[in-house]
Design a protein around this motif. Structure first.
Motif, PDB file in Angstrom:
ATOM      1  N   ASN A   1      38.314  29.894  50.862  1.00 14.25           N
ATOM      2  CA  ASN A   1      37.890  31.298  50.909  1.00 14.25           C
ATOM      3  C   ASN A   1      36.573  31.598  50.204  1.00 14.25           C
ATOM      4  O   ASN A   1      35.993  32.658  50.416  1.00 14.25           O
ATOM      5  N   SER A   2      36.109  30.685  49.350  1.00 17.63           N
ATOM      6  CA  SER A   2      34.944  30.996  48.528  1.00 17.63           C
ATOM      7  C   SER A   2      34.352  29.729  47.935  1.00 17.63           C
ATOM      8  O   SER A   2      34.950  28.643  48.015  1.00 17.63           O
ATOM      9  N   GLY A   3      33.210  29.884  47.277  1.00 16.75           N
ATOM     10  CA  GLY A   3      32.586  28.760  46.601  1.00 16.75           C
ATOM     11  C   GLY A   3      33.400  28.268  45.423  1.00 16.75           C
ATOM     12  O   GLY A   3      33.499  27.063  45.178  1.00 16.75           O
ATOM     13  N   ALA A   4      33.979  29.186  44.668  1.00 17.46           N
ATOM     14  CA  ALA A   4      34.809  28.789  43.531  1.00 17.46           C
ATOM     15  C   ALA A   4      36.006  27.968  43.997  1.00 17.46           C
ATOM     16  O   ALA A   4      36.358  26.951  43.388  1.00 17.46           O
ATOM     17  N   GLU A   5      36.631  28.385  45.108  1.00 14.99           N
ATOM     18  CA  GLU A   5      37.760  27.625  45.637  1.00 14.99           C
ATOM     19  C   GLU A   5      37.325  26.256  46.136  1.00 14.99           C
ATOM     20  O   GLU A   5      38.062  25.277  46.035  1.00 14.99           O
TER      21      GLU A   5
ATOM     22  N   GLY B   1      29.240  32.325  55.939  1.00  8.75           N
ATOM     23  CA  GLY B   1      30.131  33.242  56.646  1.00  8.75           C
ATOM     24  C   GLY B   1      29.484  34.390  57.378  1.00  8.75           C
ATOM     25  O   GLY B   1      30.186  35.203  57.980  1.00  8.75           O
ATOM     26  N   GLY B   2      28.167  34.516  57.321  1.00  9.73           N
ATOM     27  CA  GLY B   2      27.515  35.637  57.983  1.00  9.73           C
ATOM     28  C   GLY B   2      27.946  36.979  57.421  1.00  9.73           C
ATOM     29  O   GLY B   2      27.818  38.008  58.078  1.00  9.73           O
ATOM     30  N   GLY B   3      28.458  36.971  56.181  1.00  7.45           N
ATOM     31  CA  GLY B   3      28.937  38.195  55.542  1.00  7.45           C
ATOM     32  C   GLY B   3      30.435  38.223  55.335  1.00  7.45           C
ATOM     33  O   GLY B   3      30.950  39.080  54.612  1.00  7.45           O
ATOM     34  N   MET B   4      31.148  37.290  55.942  1.00 10.07           N
ATOM     35  CA  MET B   4      32.601  37.209  55.763  1.00 10.07           C
ATOM     36  C   MET B   4      32.931  36.151  54.709  1.00 10.07           C
ATOM     37  O   MET B   4      32.195  35.187  54.523  1.00 10.07           O
ATOM     38  N   PRO B   5      34.069  36.311  54.006  1.00 13.62           N
ATOM     39  CA  PRO B   5      34.426  35.360  52.946  1.00 13.62           C
ATOM     40  C   PRO B   5      34.954  34.041  53.511  1.00 13.62           C
ATOM     41  O   PRO B   5      35.940  34.008  54.248  1.00 13.62           O
ATOM     42  N   ILE B   6      34.287  32.952  53.151  1.00 11.49           N
ATOM     43  CA  ILE B   6      34.713  31.625  53.581  1.00 11.49           C
ATOM     44  C   ILE B   6      33.955  30.582  52.772  1.00 11.49           C
ATOM     45  O   ILE B   6      32.856  30.846  52.276  1.00 11.49           O
ATOM     46  N   GLY B   7      34.539  29.429  52.609  1.00 12.23           N
ATOM     47  CA  GLY B   7      33.896  28.314  51.933  1.00 12.23           C
ATOM     48  C   GLY B   7      34.513  27.025  52.428  1.00 12.23           C
ATOM     49  O   GLY B   7      35.445  27.024  53.241  1.00 12.23           O
ATOM     50  N   ALA B   8      34.001  25.894  51.944  1.00  9.56           N
ATOM     51  CA  ALA B   8      34.552  24.604  52.347  1.00  9.56           C
ATOM     52  C   ALA B   8      34.145  23.524  51.363  1.00  9.56           C
ATOM     53  O   ALA B   8      33.084  23.607  50.738  1.00  9.56           O
ATOM     54  N   PHE B   9      35.012  22.528  51.200  1.00  5.15           N
ATOM     55  CA  PHE B   9      34.578  21.280  50.581  1.00  5.15           C
ATOM     56  C   PHE B   9      34.756  20.192  51.627  1.00  5.15           C
ATOM     57  O   PHE B   9      35.706  20.191  52.414  1.00  5.15           O
TER      58      PHE B   9
ATOM     59  N   GLY C   1      42.748  30.243  53.468  1.00  5.32           N
ATOM     60  CA  GLY C   1      41.577  29.395  53.694  1.00  5.32           C
ATOM     61  C   GLY C   1      41.313  29.187  55.179  1.00  5.32           C
ATOM     62  O   GLY C   1      42.232  28.895  55.942  1.00  5.32           O
ATOM     63  N   GLY C   2      40.050  29.321  55.582  1.00  2.12           N
ATOM     64  CA  GLY C   2      39.730  29.180  56.998  1.00  2.12           C
ATOM     65  C   GLY C   2      40.336  30.287  57.834  1.00  2.12           C
ATOM     66  O   GLY C   2      40.726  30.058  58.990  1.00  2.12           O
ATOM     67  N   HIS C   3      40.403  31.497  57.273  1.00  2.00           N
ATOM     68  CA  HIS C   3      40.966  32.625  58.017  1.00  2.00           C
ATOM     69  C   HIS C   3      40.312  32.707  59.391  1.00  2.00           C
ATOM     70  O   HIS C   3      39.086  32.562  59.511  1.00  2.00           O
ATOM     71  N   PRO C   4      41.088  32.896  60.450  1.00  2.00           N
ATOM     72  CA  PRO C   4      40.529  32.880  61.807  1.00  2.00           C
ATOM     73  C   PRO C   4      39.334  33.804  62.010  1.00  2.00           C
ATOM     74  O   PRO C   4      38.367  33.433  62.682  1.00  2.00           O
ATOM     75  N   VAL C   5      39.377  35.010  61.425  1.00  2.00           N
ATOM     76  CA  VAL C   5      38.257  35.939  61.606  1.00  2.00           C
ATOM     77  C   VAL C   5      37.024  35.443  60.854  1.00  2.00           C
ATOM     78  O   VAL C   5      35.906  35.479  61.374  1.00  2.00           O
ATOM     79  N   SER C   6      37.228  34.962  59.637  1.00  2.00           N
ATOM     80  CA  SER C   6      36.103  34.420  58.876  1.00  2.00           C
ATOM     81  C   SER C   6      35.541  33.170  59.545  1.00  2.00           C
ATOM     82  O   SER C   6      34.324  32.952  59.555  1.00  2.00           O
ATOM     83  N   SER C   7      36.425  32.350  60.093  1.00  2.00           N
ATOM     84  CA  SER C   7      35.973  31.135  60.785  1.00  2.00           C
ATOM     85  C   SER C   7      35.149  31.474  62.024  1.00  2.00           C
ATOM     86  O   SER C   7      34.136  30.827  62.312  1.00  2.00           O
TER      87      SER C   7
END
Length: 408
Positions: A117-121, A262-270, A293-299
């Motif tokens: 969901n984020s950089g911290a995650e 995310g283009g403005g939506m919350p998302i992250g990845a390792f 994590g990887g919420h469909p809308v954010s993805s």
């Protein structure tokens, strides 16, 4: 004293008062700018005045605010389905397509993507992954580094000021000086991973010295440690290439991304290799879990963002646009401009000089700020879509803010 909220409340109490009353504050003087809507490089206030956003929500809005293709992707996916099941259990098209397109941007063996969901995650997941894969406990990070604000990332952040009142934190954490080659000897067979930002962000845009990152990777390989590169700010075109590390002859073992992803939506990845990531499958199985994590809308939003950055080659424009800022932003009070692409730090004599400039700039319709660990430098990291005309206009306003004499 709390009071009941109804449809008349906003008439009796303005939004700013409710903001200060009901939302937890992290400073005693928030900007409290009321934004009615945002589009491209602009935020539009309630009175209709436009504010040029030179920080992109701290490196988030790489393709600009409310890019039509991102908005359309969000709307379309929201109409199909949103959350269905915890990450990794269902085959969800937005997640699969996004991971596939991210993999296309990366060299071998970085082909296995874990969406969060984020950089911290992303940092949290990477720390667990490195410890589990190596069987070691020591984590080394750099002084003046920033990797997030949750417990794990806070433990490895390189500023004691922001974490001293939250101790005890994670044990077995050590810091080295970024760009200091002699400090590489502190990386040993006890080290699970070394985590550094490809370009140090909150330190005020500190770019790696020639050969530093390859030397860091070589030392990690010699002792069996993993190299984690944090590209939460530098990824998705910010520095002049799609990934910042492409410019420094190095490939990490684990890569972190978020913010501009995310283009403005919350998302992250390792991201890592299949070999390394496979350790999450056993002893224990479900070695890392995330509900959203990887919420469909954010993805879906991230996939649209990725395609925009690549198709329009926004990363290739970043270097030239950064040079335009340097061209138009010249003033005796400016001591130095450090940059890589559109990740820039404009240094002044002190915070006391800089803060009134930032405040005046907001009044004139330009949003900037300073860095967590370098409060005498102004952050400039606008949407990658910013035009030369907009750059020139923003710089003119900044120069006027610099020339404004502070009140005695």
């Amino acid at each position: 004293m709390a009071f009941p909220f109804n449809h008349k409340t906003l008439v009796m109490t303005n939004l700013r008062q409710l903001f200060l009353q009901n939302l937890a504050q992290t400073s005693d003087s928030p900007l409290a700018v009321e934004v009615e809507r945002a589009e491209g490089v602009y935020m539009i206030r309630k009175d209709g005045k436009k504010v040029i956003d030179l920080i992109s929500g701290i490196g988030v809005s790489n393709v600009g605010h409310c890019h039509p293709k991102v908005v359309k992707a969000v709307q379309k996916q929201a109409e199909q389905y949103m959350h269905l099941m915890v990450y990794g259990e269902f085959v969800l098209s937005p997640q699969v397509q996004l991971a596939n397109e991210i993999a296309k941007t990366l060299p071998e063996p970085l082909k296995n993507i874990y969406l969060v969901n984020s950089g911290a995650e992303a940092t949290e997941g990477a720390l667990k992954l490195a410890k589990r894969y190596t069987g070691r406990s020591e984590i080394i990070s750099a002084y003046h580094s920033y990797h997030g604000s949750t417990h794990g990332p806070l433990s490895i952040n390189g500023s004691e000021y922001f974490k001293r009142n939250y101790r005890p934190l994670l044990p077995d954490v050590r810091h080295i000086h970024y760009n200091r080659f002699e400090d590489l000897e502190f990386i040993t067979s006890r080290t699970a991973a070394v985590i550094v930002e490809t370009v140090q962000g909150e330190a005020g845009v500190v770019v790696p010295e020639p050969g530093y990152l390859p030397a860091l990777k070589q030392r990690c390989e010699e002792v069996g440690a993993l190299l984690i590169l944090d590209e939460v700010q530098t990824g998705f075109g910010r520095t002049g290439t799609f990934w910042g590390f492409e410019q420094f002859d190095v490939v990490p073992d684990i890569l972190l991304t978020a913010k501009g992803m995310g283009g403005g939506m919350p998302i992250g990845a390792f991201i890592s290799s299949h070999e390394i990531m496979r350790v999450f499958q056993e002893n224990p199985f479900l070695g890392h879990i995330t509900t959203f994590g990887g919420h469909p809308v954010s993805s879906a939003a991230s996939l649209a963002c990725l395609k925009i950055v690549r198709k329009e080659k926004l990363y290739k424009q970043a270097k030239a646009k950064g040079e335009l800022f340097k061209k138009y932003l010249k003033h005796p009070k400016i001591k130095e401009i450090r940059s890589l692409g559109l990740m820039m730090a404009v240094e002044f004599e002190s915070f006391e000089v800089l803060k009134p400039i930032i405040d005046e700039a907001v009044k004139k319709g330009v949003l900037t700020d300073w860095f967590l660990y370098n409060d005498k430098s102004m952050r400039i990291a606008p949407p990658l879509i910013i035009s030369e005309k907009q750059i020139k206009k923003a710089c003119e306003k900044l120069l006027k803010a610099i020339d404004k004499k502070p009140k005695k």
